[in-house]
Design an enzyme around this catalytic site. Structure first.
Site, mmCIF file in Angstrom:
data_model
loop_
_atom_site.group_PDB
_atom_site.id
_atom_site.type_symbol
_atom_site.label_atom_id
_atom_site.label_comp_id
_atom_site.label_asym_id
_atom_site.label_seq_id
_atom_site.Cartn_x
_atom_site.Cartn_y
_atom_site.Cartn_z
ATOM 1 N N SER A 1 0.748 -1.316 -0.083
ATOM 2 C CA SER A 1 -0.015 -0.221 0.105
ATOM 3 C C SER A 1 0.913 1.226 0.053
ATOM 4 C CB SER A 1 -0.883 -0.024 1.083
ATOM 5 O OG SER A 1 -1.475 -1.267 1.374
ATOM 6 N N ARG A 2 2.145 1.067 -0.534
ATOM 7 C CA ARG A 2 2.980 2.341 -0.570
ATOM 8 C C ARG A 2 3.305 2.725 0.805
ATOM 9 N NH1 ARG A 2 2.730 -0.178 -4.792
ATOM 10 N NH2 ARG A 2 2.275 0.752 -7.105
ATOM 11 N N LEU A 3 3.069 1.901 1.723
ATOM 12 C CA LEU A 3 3.577 2.584 3.072
ATOM 13 C C LEU A 3 4.982 1.925 3.421
ATOM 14 C CD1 LEU A 3 0.072 1.975 4.952
ATOM 15 C CD2 LEU A 3 1.234 4.095 3.981
#
Ligand code: FMN
Length: 218
Positions: A196-198
């Protein structure tokens, strides 16, 4: 694939990163030791050319250029690469000694960014590396006026033949226009892809000659 298909592909293919955490407790306090740990894992994961890095330099107008080089050594907390001292990158470095490396190890979903100042290594270090290169590469260093315009490929081959003849039966000495640079970092960032692009980003910055470590927002 036509350009329309390229655009469609770029736009439609989505891939999430896997969940391999990289946190403060896992990261060494010394970024060079951390680099060695990740390098070792890149070798184990059979990353193609794990010593390859994109080096960015800037000219006197502030125009950046980036290209791949091979990092060939680590000496006194600096990363060494070899090139032609008349090339575009060399001209940039002469005008502005700030530069950076970007390393991408896709198999591990990792990126390393290294920012610092670039300077020539000693002629002794360049000689030692040059002397250990295969003869064909040594002759290539003489033949290529890196980054200058060639009329055609034959012009390069003619020059190679000239130098092959010149050095016949002799050791190929290092040309003055070829040698090493070292990038002395003041900042090194380790990036690990997460879902999740974290993503995890741990950055080391040199403050008063000590490495300070922080987490950056992805
Ligand atoms: C994987 C890879 C590794 C490379 N390694 C080097 C290198 O170590 N030294 C070098 O001068 N050029 C290397 N090159 C070629 C450079 O990317 C570039 O074309 C060349 O240095 C001229 O750059 P310049 O005109 O910006 O100075 C490499 C290219 C690739 C794709």
């Amino acid at each position: 694939m036509g350009l329309q298909d390229v655009k469609k592909h770029m736009n439609s293919v989505r891939r999430d990163f896997s969940d391999q955490p990289f946190d403060e407790s896992q990261s060494d306090n010394n970024p060079f030791i951390q680099y060695a740990k990740w390098f070792n894992e890149a070798v184990k994961a059979s990353v193609l050319d794990p010593y390859a890095a994109c080096v960015s330099t800037v000219d006197s107008h502030g125009q950046p250029s980036s290209r791949m080089v091979y990092i060939r050594d680590i000496i006194e907390d600096s990363f060494v690469f070899y090139t032609n001292y008349n090339s575009t990158k060399a001209k940039n470095i002469k005008q502005n000694n700030l530069g950076s490396f970007t390393i991408f190890w896709g198999e591990l979903e990792r990126q390393i960014q290294i920012k610092g100042t670039i300077e020539k290594v000693s002629s002794e270090i360049s000689d030692a590396y040059f002397n250990a290169r295969p003869r064909e590469s040594q002759l290539g260093a003489w033949a290529s006026n890196q980054s200058s315009i060639l009329k055609d490929r034959n012009q390069l081959i003619d020059r190679l033949n000239e130098f092959t003849k010149q050095f016949e039966g002799k050791q190929v000495t290092r040309p003055n226009h070829w040698g090493g640079y070292r990038l002395i970092p003041f900042e090194i960032e380790f990036w690990q892809g997460r879902p999740s692009r974290l993503h995890d980003r741990i950055v080391y910055r040199k403050v008063n000659n000590q490495w300070e470590k922080n987490r950056l927002s992805p």
